[in-house]
Design a protein around this motif. Structure first.
Motif, PDB file in Angstrom:
ATOM      1  N   GLU A 119       0.813  -1.211   0.000  1.00  0.00           N
ATOM      2  CA  GLU A 119       0.000   0.000   0.000  1.00  0.00           C
ATOM      3  C   GLU A 119       0.852   1.269   0.000  1.00  0.00           C
ATOM      4  OE1 GLU A 119      -3.190   0.327  -0.228  1.00  0.00           O
ATOM      5  OE2 GLU A 119      -4.141  -1.541   0.414  1.00  0.00           O
ATOM      6  N   LEU A 120       2.145   1.123   0.369  1.00  0.00           N
ATOM      7  CA  LEU A 120       3.019   2.293   0.473  1.00  0.00           C
ATOM      8  C   LEU A 120       4.191   2.234  -0.502  1.00  0.00           C
ATOM      9  CD1 LEU A 120       3.283   2.964   4.330  1.00  0.00           C
ATOM     10  CD2 LEU A 120       1.941   4.217   2.644  1.00  0.00           C
ATOM     11  N   ALA A 121       4.142   1.359  -1.480  1.00  0.00           N
ATOM     12  CA  ALA A 121       5.271   1.217  -2.408  1.00  0.00           C
ATOM     13  C   ALA A 121       5.587   2.518  -3.133  1.00  0.00           C
ATOM     14  CB  ALA A 121       4.961   0.107  -3.420  1.00  0.00           C
ATOM     15  N   TRP A 122       4.582   3.346  -3.345  1.00  0.00           N
ATOM     16  CA  TRP A 122       4.769   4.618  -4.055  1.00  0.00           C
ATOM     17  C   TRP A 122       5.624   5.616  -3.272  1.00  0.00           C
ATOM     18  CZ3 TRP A 122       3.082   8.558  -1.072  1.00  0.00           C
ATOM     19  CH2 TRP A 122       2.148   8.252  -0.076  1.00  0.00           C
ATOM     20  N   VAL A 123       5.812   5.394  -1.952  1.00  0.00           N
ATOM     21  CA  VAL A 123       6.583   6.324  -1.119  1.00  0.00           C
ATOM     22  C   VAL A 123       8.031   6.413  -1.589  1.00  0.00           C
ATOM     23  CG1 VAL A 123       7.514   6.672   1.219  1.00  0.00           C
ATOM     24  CG2 VAL A 123       5.104   6.047   0.896  1.00  0.00           C
ATOM     25  N   GLU A 124       8.520   5.371  -2.246  1.00  0.00           N
ATOM     26  CA  GLU A 124       9.921   5.337  -2.667  1.00  0.00           C
ATOM     27  C   GLU A 124      10.330   6.588  -3.452  1.00  0.00           C
ATOM     28  OE1 GLU A 124      13.022   2.382  -5.070  1.00  0.00           O
ATOM     29  OE2 GLU A 124      10.957   1.751  -4.626  1.00  0.00           O
ATOM     30  N   GLU A 125       9.453   7.080  -4.323  1.00  0.00           N
ATOM     31  CA  GLU A 125       9.832   8.244  -5.135  1.00  0.00           C
ATOM     32  C   GLU A 125       9.819   9.557  -4.355  1.00  0.00           C
ATOM     33  OE1 GLU A 125       6.658   9.719  -7.972  1.00  0.00           O
ATOM     34  OE2 GLU A 125       5.853   7.704  -7.529  1.00  0.00           O
ATOM     35  N   TYR A 126       9.237   9.558  -3.154  1.00  0.00           N
ATOM     36  CA  TYR A 126       9.183  10.771  -2.335  1.00  0.00           C
ATOM     37  C   TYR A 126      10.212  10.773  -1.205  1.00  0.00           C
ATOM     38  CZ  TYR A 126       4.704  11.699  -4.601  1.00  0.00           C
ATOM     39  OH  TYR A 126       3.724  11.941  -5.528  1.00  0.00           O
ATOM     40  N   TRP A 127      10.761   9.601  -0.878  1.00  0.00           N
ATOM     41  CA  TRP A 127      11.577   9.418   0.323  1.00  0.00           C
ATOM     42  C   TRP A 127      12.742  10.397   0.393  1.00  0.00           C
ATOM     43  CZ3 TRP A 127      10.757   6.936   4.722  1.00  0.00           C
ATOM     44  CH2 TRP A 127      11.838   6.650   5.564  1.00  0.00           C
ATOM     45  N   ALA A 128      13.470  10.587  -0.698  1.00  0.00           N
ATOM     46  CA  ALA A 128      14.684  11.394  -0.679  1.00  0.00           C
ATOM     47  C   ALA A 128      14.469  12.839  -1.122  1.00  0.00           C
ATOM     48  CB  ALA A 128      15.761  10.745  -1.557  1.00  0.00           C
ATOM     49  N   LEU A 129      13.236  13.234  -1.381  1.00  0.00           N
ATOM     50  CA  LEU A 129      12.990  14.606  -1.814  1.00  0.00           C
ATOM     51  C   LEU A 129      13.286  15.590  -0.693  1.00  0.00           C
ATOM     52  CD1 LEU A 129       9.625  14.307  -3.800  1.00  0.00           C
ATOM     53  CD2 LEU A 129      11.959  14.373  -4.695  1.00  0.00           C
ATOM     54  N   PRO A 130      13.797  16.775  -1.006  1.00  0.00           N
ATOM     55  CA  PRO A 130      14.120  17.770   0.033  1.00  0.00           C
ATOM     56  C   PRO A 130      12.926  18.129   0.914  1.00  0.00           C
ATOM     57  CG  PRO A 130      15.092  18.398  -2.066  1.00  0.00           C
ATOM     58  CD  PRO A 130      14.211  17.226  -2.354  1.00  0.00           C
ATOM     59  N   ARG A 131      11.723  18.130   0.341  1.00  0.00           N
ATOM     60  CA  ARG A 131      10.556  18.522   1.138  1.00  0.00           C
ATOM     61  C   ARG A 131      10.089  17.418   2.094  1.00  0.00           C
ATOM     62  NH1 ARG A 131       7.380  17.742  -3.898  1.00  0.00           N
ATOM     63  NH2 ARG A 131       5.889  16.025  -3.589  1.00  0.00           N
ATOM     64  N   ALA A 138       9.317   9.628   9.373  1.00  0.00           N
ATOM     65  CA  ALA A 138       8.931   8.863  10.558  1.00  0.00           C
ATOM     66  C   ALA A 138       7.466   8.428  10.462  1.00  0.00           C
ATOM     67  CB  ALA A 138       9.151   9.696  11.821  1.00  0.00           C
ATOM     68  N   ALA A 139       6.614   9.305   9.935  1.00  0.00           N
ATOM     69  CA  ALA A 139       5.200   8.955   9.768  1.00  0.00           C
ATOM     70  C   ALA A 139       5.035   7.809   8.771  1.00  0.00           C
ATOM     71  CB  ALA A 139       4.413  10.185   9.315  1.00  0.00           C
ATOM     72  N   TYR A 140       5.779   7.864   7.662  1.00  0.00           N
ATOM     73  CA  TYR A 140       5.728   6.770   6.688  1.00  0.00           C
ATOM     74  C   TYR A 140       6.212   5.457   7.336  1.00  0.00           C
ATOM     75  CZ  TYR A 140       5.024  10.020   2.743  1.00  0.00           C
ATOM     76  OH  TYR A 140       4.529  10.943   1.869  1.00  0.00           O
ATOM     77  N   GLU A 141       7.302   5.532   8.097  1.00  0.00           N
ATOM     78  CA  GLU A 141       7.839   4.327   8.744  1.00  0.00           C
ATOM     79  C   GLU A 141       6.822   3.723   9.702  1.00  0.00           C
ATOM     80  OE1 GLU A 141      12.649   5.190   8.927  1.00  0.00           O
ATOM     81  OE2 GLU A 141      11.355   5.901  10.537  1.00  0.00           O
ATOM     82  N   ALA A 142       6.214   4.575  10.534  1.00  0.00           N
ATOM     83  CA  ALA A 142       5.242   4.084  11.510  1.00  0.00           C
ATOM     84  C   ALA A 142       4.039   3.458  10.813  1.00  0.00           C
ATOM     85  CB  ALA A 142       4.795   5.230  12.413  1.00  0.00           C
ATOM     86  N   LEU A 143       3.569   4.107   9.769  1.00  0.00           N
ATOM     87  CA  LEU A 143       2.439   3.577   9.014  1.00  0.00           C
ATOM     88  C   LEU A 143       2.804   2.260   8.341  1.00  0.00           C
ATOM     89  CD1 LEU A 143      -0.418   3.965   8.006  1.00  0.00           C
ATOM     90  CD2 LEU A 143       0.453   5.470   6.213  1.00  0.00           C
TER      91      LEU A 143
END
Length: 394
Positions: A119-131, A138-143
């Motif tokens: 359900e969170l595979a799409w987070v990969e493209e946002y993980w290293a973004l400056p924003r 931490a919220a992504y990890e907890a979820l």
């Protein structure tokens, strides 16, 4: 070796001076300091932190300027701070301001990603973004951990603050005082996930509940799907006070589904209960008052303060023993806000004195560690599957 790696032990600041330093850093971090640059602190703020963190005894109380001056010299001498040359020109002069020196490098590194739930595979493209800040990661990890958990696919819908505790309350980042886990989703609006309320609530199987309209009736209320709030008459004359609105909703909801003799339930609105208790009169026919709130300095001070204002015509306030039992059993502690984090043993004993004897030592130990248990840990999932919670309030 950095400037803070001290090899000359004679130059190590005193414990009290370091307490002042930690207090200054903590306040600066709360006010937005990144810790990677110098931070200017006016002497008025230094005094404020000094009187909050350093306990003076005896003749020391007459010499605060001299003590502050000594501590600042100790900290300046080992490059923790820089004191301005300009002073306030008092009899014991203090610097006009000080500068806190950086405590961490400005170079940011992106932590490695965990194996993502589908359900969170799409987070990969946002993980290293400056924003994408440390809080968002931490919220992504907890979820992600919650979604991977064995019970995630078998959960029942919960009010969003109760769900937030289950998702974020066991992650170290959200157990810090500036990030109370139950309120994270009140303010976290980062795109794309946390700004999309409908998608997020569906993902975490949660729903929002609104605080009730206030009335004088103290009536127990029940929310049926699609029908809104309506009163449910109680069979008795007891009044249960709930500190927070989410727990109030969950308990009120369950009182519509169980056999109980509780006559009334009310939302205490935190410290407001200390004043509003005075509005209860003989006409309300309250036989007993039971209270349930957060297990922290603030939450335990509320019934004590209300009890002191409680007119003699009303029964004393007693704890909801089984609900506190459940809170100790189900909750994961988080750290108190800085203003509540430090409490003396005597004060902790006083705050815990109104609890049932079997809970007092646990509550004292919790406060002395600077920790808290949010009452939302006792949520709809527990209330609907275990009827012990109402045995002493009905």
């Amino acid at each position: 070796m950095t400037s803070n790696d001290l090899t000359d032990h004679s130059s190590i600041p005193s414990e009290a001076a370091l307490e002042l330093l930690y207090g200054l850093r903590e306040q600066a971090l709360e006010r937005g300091w990144s810790g990677t640059t110098e931070r200017n602190v006016p002497i008025a703020e230094v005094r404020e932190v000094f009187h909050r963190t350093v306990r003076l005894t005896g003749k020391e109380k007459e010499l605060p300027n001299r003590i502050i001056s000594t501590y600042l010299r100790e900290l300046d001498g080992v490059d923790y701070i820089k004191a301005s040359k300009k002073t306030d020109r008092e009899r014991v002069p203090l610097p006009w301001s000080i500068k806190l020196l950086p405590v961490r490098s400005a170079i940011k590194t992106t932590p490695p990603m965990p194996p993502w739930h589908s359900e969170l595979a799409w987070v990969e493209e946002y993980w290293a973004l400056p924003r994408t800040t440390a809080k968002i990661r931490a919220a992504y990890e907890a979820l992600n951990v919650w979604l991977h958990s064995a019970t995630a696919s078998q959960i029942m819908p919960l009010p969003v603050r109760e769900r937030a505790l289950r998702v974020f309350g066991r992650h170290g980042y959200f157990r810090q005082p500036q990030h109370p886990a139950e309120k994270i989703l009140d303010t976290l609006k980062a795109r794309p996930l946390f700004s999309d309320s409908d998608t997020l609530l569906k993902l975490i199987c949660a729903f929002r509940v609104d605080p009730p309209l206030l009335t004088k009736s103290f009536r127990s209320i029940h929310l049926e799907e699609g029908s809104g709030y309506h009163p449910i008459p109680g069979k008795g004359r007891g009044l249960l006070i709930i500190e927070n609105s989410t727990t109030y909703w969950s308990i009120s909801h369950m009182l519509g589904h169980i056999d109980h003799r509780l006559g009334h339930v009310a939302w205490g609105i935190g410290h407001s209960f200390q004043a509003s208790i005075g509005s209860i009169t003989h006409k309300d026919q309250i036989s007993d008052i039971v209270y349930f709130g957060d297990l922290d300095v603030s939450g335990l001070s509320i019934p004590i303060g209300a009890g002191r204002r409680n007119p003699s015509r009303l029964p004393p306030i007693r704890p909801a023993v089984e609900l506190y039992d459940a809170l100790f059993r189900l909750g994961t502690p988080g750290h108190c806000l800085p203003k509540e984090a430090k409490v003396s043993a005597a004060k902790a004993e006083e705050l815990a004195s109104w609890l049932h004897p079997r809970h007092r030592s646990q509550a004292v130990a919790l406060m002395l560690r600077g920790e808290r248990l949010a009452q939302e840990w006792v949520g709809l999932d527990y209330l609907s599957t275990d009827d012990r919670w109402c045995t002493d309030v009905r």
